[in-house]
Design a protein around this motif. Structure first.
Motif, PDB file in Angstrom:
ATOM      1  N   ASP A  52     -26.295  21.909  -6.946  1.00  0.00           N
ATOM      2  CA  ASP A  52     -25.578  20.954  -6.488  1.00  0.00           C
ATOM      3  C   ASP A  52     -24.700  21.595  -5.073  1.00  0.00           C
ATOM      4  N   LEU A  53     -24.984  21.158  -4.071  1.00  0.00           N
ATOM      5  CA  LEU A  53     -24.439  21.371  -2.958  1.00  0.00           C
ATOM      6  C   LEU A  53     -23.316  20.311  -2.415  1.00  0.00           C
ATOM      7  N   ALA A  54     -22.230  20.489  -1.959  1.00  0.00           N
ATOM      8  CA  ALA A  54     -21.328  19.412  -1.492  1.00  0.00           C
ATOM      9  C   ALA A  54     -21.713  18.918  -0.016  1.00  0.00           C
ATOM     10  N   VAL A  55     -23.048  18.685   0.227  1.00  0.00           N
ATOM     11  CA  VAL A  55     -23.326  18.363   1.579  1.00  0.00           C
ATOM     12  C   VAL A  55     -22.574  16.901   2.213  1.00  0.00           C
ATOM     13  N   GLY A  56     -22.334  16.053   1.143  1.00  0.00           N
ATOM     14  CA  GLY A  56     -21.571  15.076   1.688  1.00  0.00           C
ATOM     15  C   GLY A  56     -20.272  15.447   2.426  1.00  0.00           C
ATOM     16  N   THR A  57     -19.583  15.993   1.298  1.00  0.00           N
ATOM     17  CA  THR A  57     -18.307  16.374   1.727  1.00  0.00           C
ATOM     18  C   THR A  57     -18.078  17.407   3.197  1.00  0.00           C
ATOM     19  N   ALA A  58     -19.185  18.168   3.151  1.00  0.00           N
ATOM     20  CA  ALA A  58     -19.446  18.877   4.421  1.00  0.00           C
ATOM     21  C   ALA A  58     -19.511  17.968   5.581  1.00  0.00           C
ATOM     22  N   LEU A  99     -15.920   6.516   8.764  1.00  0.00           N
ATOM     23  CA  LEU A  99     -15.040   7.537   8.199  1.00  0.00           C
ATOM     24  C   LEU A  99     -14.055   6.901   7.317  1.00  0.00           C
ATOM     25  N   SER A 100     -13.642   5.597   7.872  1.00  0.00           N
ATOM     26  CA  SER A 100     -12.591   4.994   7.195  1.00  0.00           C
ATOM     27  C   SER A 100     -13.012   4.887   5.695  1.00  0.00           C
ATOM     28  N   PHE A 101     -14.004   4.109   5.579  1.00  0.00           N
ATOM     29  CA  PHE A 101     -14.907   3.636   4.368  1.00  0.00           C
ATOM     30  C   PHE A 101     -14.802   4.987   3.464  1.00  0.00           C
ATOM     31  N   THR A 102     -15.254   6.190   4.127  1.00  0.00           N
ATOM     32  CA  THR A 102     -15.362   7.289   3.087  1.00  0.00           C
ATOM     33  C   THR A 102     -14.325   7.894   2.620  1.00  0.00           C
ATOM     34  N   ILE A 103     -13.195   7.690   3.673  1.00  0.00           N
ATOM     35  CA  ILE A 103     -11.901   8.285   3.145  1.00  0.00           C
ATOM     36  C   ILE A 103     -11.320   7.248   1.937  1.00  0.00           C
ATOM     37  N   LEU A 104     -11.529   6.142   1.937  1.00  0.00           N
ATOM     38  CA  LEU A 104     -11.027   5.207   0.981  1.00  0.00           C
ATOM     39  C   LEU A 104     -11.901   5.355  -0.190  1.00  0.00           C
ATOM     40  N   GLU A 149     -11.444   3.431  -9.454  1.00  0.00           N
ATOM     41  CA  GLU A 149     -12.433   2.894 -10.470  1.00  0.00           C
ATOM     42  C   GLU A 149     -13.595   3.922 -10.592  1.00  0.00           C
ATOM     43  N   HIS A 150     -13.568   5.037  -9.715  1.00  0.00           N
ATOM     44  CA  HIS A 150     -14.573   5.867  -9.857  1.00  0.00           C
ATOM     45  C   HIS A 150     -14.501   6.704 -11.159  1.00  0.00           C
ATOM     46  N   PRO A 151     -15.381   6.941 -11.903  1.00  0.00           N
ATOM     47  CA  PRO A 151     -15.367   7.547 -13.206  1.00  0.00           C
ATOM     48  C   PRO A 151     -15.146   9.066 -13.246  1.00  0.00           C
ATOM     49  N   THR A 152     -15.637   9.740 -12.326  1.00  0.00           N
ATOM     50  CA  THR A 152     -15.617  11.098 -12.177  1.00  0.00           C
ATOM     51  C   THR A 152     -15.305  11.488 -10.624  1.00  0.00           C
ATOM     52  N   LEU A 153     -14.668  12.823 -10.488  1.00  0.00           N
ATOM     53  CA  LEU A 153     -14.496  13.047  -8.938  1.00  0.00           C
ATOM     54  C   LEU A 153     -15.614  13.922  -8.640  1.00  0.00           C
ATOM     55  N   PRO A 154     -16.201  14.900  -9.164  1.00  0.00           N
ATOM     56  CA  PRO A 154     -17.148  15.539  -8.506  1.00  0.00           C
ATOM     57  C   PRO A 154     -18.531  14.673  -7.912  1.00  0.00           C
ATOM     58  N   PRO A 155     -19.002  13.847  -8.527  1.00  0.00           N
ATOM     59  CA  PRO A 155     -20.041  13.101  -7.533  1.00  0.00           C
ATOM     60  C   PRO A 155     -19.412  12.564  -6.241  1.00  0.00           C
ATOM     61  N   GLY A 156     -18.206  12.201  -6.064  1.00  0.00           N
ATOM     62  CA  GLY A 156     -17.785  11.578  -4.912  1.00  0.00           C
ATOM     63  C   GLY A 156     -17.759  12.723  -3.935  1.00  0.00           C
ATOM     64  N   PHE A 157     -17.537  14.074  -4.467  1.00  0.00           N
ATOM     65  CA  PHE A 157     -17.360  15.253  -3.385  1.00  0.00           C
ATOM     66  C   PHE A 157     -18.869  15.715  -3.309  1.00  0.00           C
ATOM     67  N   THR A 158     -19.800  15.462  -3.872  1.00  0.00           N
ATOM     68  CA  THR A 158     -21.007  16.278  -3.911  1.00  0.00           C
ATOM     69  C   THR A 158     -22.185  15.356  -3.273  1.00  0.00           C
ATOM     70  N   THR A 159     -21.939  14.155  -3.311  1.00  0.00           N
ATOM     71  CA  THR A 159     -22.913  13.177  -2.794  1.00  0.00           C
ATOM     72  C   THR A 159     -22.374  12.338  -1.493  1.00  0.00           C
ATOM     73  N   PRO A 160     -23.065  12.148  -0.437  1.00  0.00           N
ATOM     74  CA  PRO A 160     -22.587  11.111   0.564  1.00  0.00           C
ATOM     75  C   PRO A 160     -22.176   9.747  -0.013  1.00  0.00           C
ATOM     76  N   ALA A 161     -21.679   8.859   0.662  1.00  0.00           N
ATOM     77  CA  ALA A 161     -21.348   7.468   0.369  1.00  0.00           C
ATOM     78  C   ALA A 161     -22.362   6.790   0.192  1.00  0.00           C
ATOM     79  N   HIS A 162     -23.491   6.925   0.988  1.00  0.00           N
ATOM     80  CA  HIS A 162     -24.709   5.916   1.279  1.00  0.00           C
ATOM     81  C   HIS A 162     -25.656   6.291   0.076  1.00  0.00           C
ATOM     82  N   PHE A 163     -25.401   7.515  -0.632  1.00  0.00           N
ATOM     83  CA  PHE A 163     -26.274   7.656  -1.762  1.00  0.00           C
ATOM     84  C   PHE A 163     -25.782   7.501  -3.279  1.00  0.00           C
ATOM     85  N   ARG A 164     -24.400   6.928  -3.215  1.00  0.00           N
ATOM     86  CA  ARG A 164     -23.935   6.874  -4.319  1.00  0.00           C
ATOM     87  C   ARG A 164     -24.353   5.404  -5.049  1.00  0.00           C
TER      88      ARG A 164
END
Length: 157
Positions: free
Chosen positions: A89-95, A131-136, A142-157
């Motif tokens: 798992d790479l944090a490409v979305g966060t990068a 960028l504003s949407f991603t930061i929000l 309501e997001h159940p866990t934090l790691p998926p938010g940091f490992t996948t980009p917003a449009h793949f969630r």
């Protein structure tokens, strides 16, 4: 008291370039660090030995010239599709989000030499909204866990 510039106290670039002892000691020190990283961390240490200097050069490049950040952002956006074939798992979305924030910070830091009328285009405003949407989304309660938010980009969630 005389008003003399401090230029005579600082060595010029030519003096540093001709100092072979400095580069010999620096090269041996960096080789020892690289050897220690590879010896203790294995393949990950070898990747860090290569990746850390490239990351520092990219960071400085983005801060000096915002176009580099935009080009890196576009190129790394195409890597998202490739990451599904990796077993790690790479944090490409966060990068990507970090590159986008650095690009905007660099735009504002280099504001004196920027032609701000060029930023009135729709692409810039779409980038700001994205960028504003991603930061929000990172602060979504309501997001159940934090790691998926940091490992996948917003449009793949």
């Amino acid at each position: 008291m005389m008003n003399t510039p401090l230029n005579h106290t600082l060595p010029s670039f030519d003096q540093w370039r001709d100092n072979r002892w400095l580069f010999t000691i620096l090269g041996v020190f960096l080789a020892l660090i690289a050897g220690w990283l590879i010896g203790s961390w294995g393949v990950l240490g070898a990747l860090m030995t290569v990746g850390i200097p490239i990351s520092i050069i990219a960071l400085v490049g983005i801060l000096v010239e915002p176009r580099i950040g935009l080009l890196l952002y576009l190129n790394f956006s195409f890597l998202i599709g490739f990451t599904r074939f990796l077993t790690v798992d790479l944090a490409v979305g966060t990068a990507l989000d970090g590159i986008l924030v650095l690009t905007l910070v660099s735009t504002f830091l280099n504001g004196k030499r920027m032609d701000w009328t060029r930023l009135r285009r729709p692409a810039f405003w779409i980038l700001i909204v994205w960028l504003s949407f991603t930061i929000l989304e990172y602060f979504n309660p309501e997001h159940p866990t934090l790691p998926p938010g940091f490992t996948t980009p917003a449009h793949f969630r």
